[in-house]
Design an enzyme around this catalytic site. Sequence first.
Site, PDB file in Angstrom:
ATOM      1  CB  SER A   1      28.917  -3.063 -28.204  1.00 26.95           C
ATOM      2  OG  SER A   1      28.001  -1.768 -27.853  1.00 26.95           O
TER       3      SER A   1
ATOM      4  CB  ALA B   1      24.803   5.550 -46.309  1.00 29.05           C
ATOM      5  CB  SER B   2      23.703   3.084 -41.555  1.00 25.43           C
ATOM      6  OG  SER B   2      24.190   2.039 -40.675  1.00 25.43           O
TER       7      SER B   2
ATOM      8  CG  ASP C   1      30.914  -2.667 -24.851  1.00 22.47           C
ATOM      9  OD1 ASP C   1      29.565  -1.914 -24.868  1.00 22.47           O
ATOM     10  OD2 ASP C   1      31.606  -2.325 -25.848  1.00 22.47           O
TER      11      ASP C   1
HETATM   12  P1  NG1 Z   1      25.209   4.386 -37.984  1.00 19.80           P
HETATM   13  O1  NG1 Z   1      24.754   2.699 -38.171  1.00 19.80           O
HETATM   14  O2  NG1 Z   1      26.271   4.808 -38.998  1.00 19.80           O
HETATM   15  O3  NG1 Z   1      24.058   5.159 -38.046  1.00 19.80           O
HETATM   16  C1  NG1 Z   1      25.342   3.783 -35.509  1.00 19.80           C
HETATM   17  C2  NG1 Z   1      24.797   4.921 -34.632  1.00 19.80           C
HETATM   18  C3  NG1 Z   1      25.780   5.886 -34.117  1.00 19.80           C
HETATM   19  C4  NG1 Z   1      27.120   4.991 -33.486  1.00 19.80           C
HETATM   20  C5  NG1 Z   1      27.322   3.623 -34.270  1.00 19.80           C
HETATM   21  C6  NG1 Z   1      28.358   2.928 -33.408  1.00 19.80           C
HETATM   22  C7  NG1 Z   1      22.663   6.223 -34.577  1.00 19.80           C
HETATM   23  C8  NG1 Z   1      21.692   6.858 -35.516  1.00 19.80           C
HETATM   24  N1  NG1 Z   1      23.685   5.543 -35.251  1.00 19.80           N
HETATM   25  O4  NG1 Z   1      25.940   4.396 -36.374  1.00 19.80           O
HETATM   26  O5  NG1 Z   1      25.446   6.857 -33.315  1.00 19.80           O
HETATM   27  O6  NG1 Z   1      26.671   4.811 -32.129  1.00 19.80           O
HETATM   28  O7  NG1 Z   1      25.915   3.031 -34.656  1.00 19.80           O
HETATM   29  O8  NG1 Z   1      28.896   1.859 -34.137  1.00 19.80           O
HETATM   30  O9  NG1 Z   1      22.279   5.837 -33.471  1.00 19.80           O
HETATM   31 ZN    ZN Z   2      28.985  -0.213 -26.464  1.00 15.26          ZN
END
Ligand code: NG1
Ligand code: ZN
Length: 532
Positions: A66, A501-502, A283
């Site tokens: 991506s 958390a991400s 992508d």
């Molecule tokens: P995380 O890393 O969980 O915040 C990010 C994006 C999501 C989504 C995913 C795709 C932000 C704030 N977060 O997630 O919207 O696109 O990656 O894998 O943009």
């Molecule tokens: Zn993509």
Amino acid sequence: RQQLSQIAKFSTLHTRPEGHKYAYGTAGFRLLGSLLDSVVFRVGLLAALRSRKLDGETIGVMLTASHNPPDDNGVKLIDPQGEMLEASWETYATKFANAETDDELTKEYLAVAEALKINLDSPSNVIFARDTRASGPALVAALKDGLQAAAADYADYRILTTPQLHYIVKCINTRKTAAPYGDPSEQGYFDKLATAFKIVTKGKAKPPVVTVDAANGVGGPKIRELARCIGSDYLDINVVKDEIDAVDRLNFQCGADFVKTQQKLPVGLEPAPFELYASLDGDADRIVFYYVDEANKFHLLDGDKIASLAAMFIRDLIAVSGVDLQVGVVQTAYANGSSSKYLTDILKVPITVTPTGVKHLHHAAQLFDVGVYFEANGHGTVLFSNSAMKTLESFEAQNPGQQDAVTTLLSLAALINQTVGDALSDLLLVIAILSHKAWGPNEWNLTYTDLPNRLVRVVVKDRTAFKTEDAERRLVEPKGLQAHIDALVKKYKSGRSFVRASGTEDAVRVYAEAATRLEADELAVKVSDSLK
Ligand code: NG1
Ligand code: ZN
């Protein structure tokens, strides 16, 4: 058995690098291309099993990373209706990828087959494609070995956008049903979109000229091909950043992710005021739009703006047609507060908020007759439910106005890639709507004004300590932190902030918005400081 010995034999050609822990996440497996050989081989095995579990329905495997840098790559599975892999199978994917030895791998393979009562002699069908990354061809070879070892029938669709492969998977699996999705080929995809676009825009204002930054990825050549199928009488498009052979330029200083996160133009682009621009990701499943005004000020039209535009247009068509259907919008906590307010107060369209991650949004959108979902970063689509399609198809219009609106709605359903967010399809959707309204980007932008906002990435000791509720809008743990954030937010006009958390990086994200730029920044800093 023969299959197991084949797997063991092929597996020795794709040994797992030592010490690396793999995890199948929201984006499948995604990391340095050089670390993916064994993972992709094993995904081949899993795809074969998944198809067998589903009576030989065709499963897709997409090789892409991506919007990530050129040296990364990734792999994800596509389920029969073009959806993302069912969540319970993510665990098997992770187990396969982490099996320490060839022997352990065959054991895992057999264990899944036994647990799910999969007949290993039953038919298995898998198709795959890749993006333009340099590591792609070698990974395709690894994937083929996996599919061959597991005795699956497969077809190589070569270079495609992610959404094109989702589309083809769905076409294959619906071919013999009452509602075939389309011709299962790339040409079938282009023809379906082109035909629908021409019907939707017929007799309307000439659409605005659009310049598309293709992130030097797979979207560039595909969009040219699509534009060729549509014809220049209907669509006026320029493609830039389409150097797919300059592999190190992929997503470099351009593309949807760059534009959205940096909130600025792709490097080197010199825009004319009030003309429409768009950026895809590597992508082509995400798109954001933008323009500059007479003072050369940059204005971003992100996923929230796309969702609002689509919801408004569909709501109005439904009203004119007189059909009894409800359009709804699905957002995440990252949606700009102004967009939610516009949808609720002005358009009177219901909103559902879900946790981050496309699969959550997709499922929530399925609950509406017509469900519009977009992440703020530009990934999203519109879903027409089966019953909505039946209602539209059998509707008897009382006058030409109603007929026109129903025809447009049905053509929109064909124009929109309903399997997954698709930059090419979303591009045509936006252009079609602007053409109907005789709007340029500025008129679109004026529907509502974004609240200034700030997204900060904060590295913490243990991100798993951050537990949320209410679609990630409130922290349950660490204890007491939410009360502290609430107290901070209260001091700002139109203030809103949350911490989560991400799911894709080892960090937590702080989002803050407020009435002014200064206040949004200040709130983001104060909330971030309270995490340390
Ligand atoms: P995380 O890393 O969980 O915040 C990010 C994006 C999501 C989504 C995913 C795709 C932000 C704030 N977060 O997630 O919207 O696109 O990656 O894998 O943009
Ligand atoms: Zn993509």
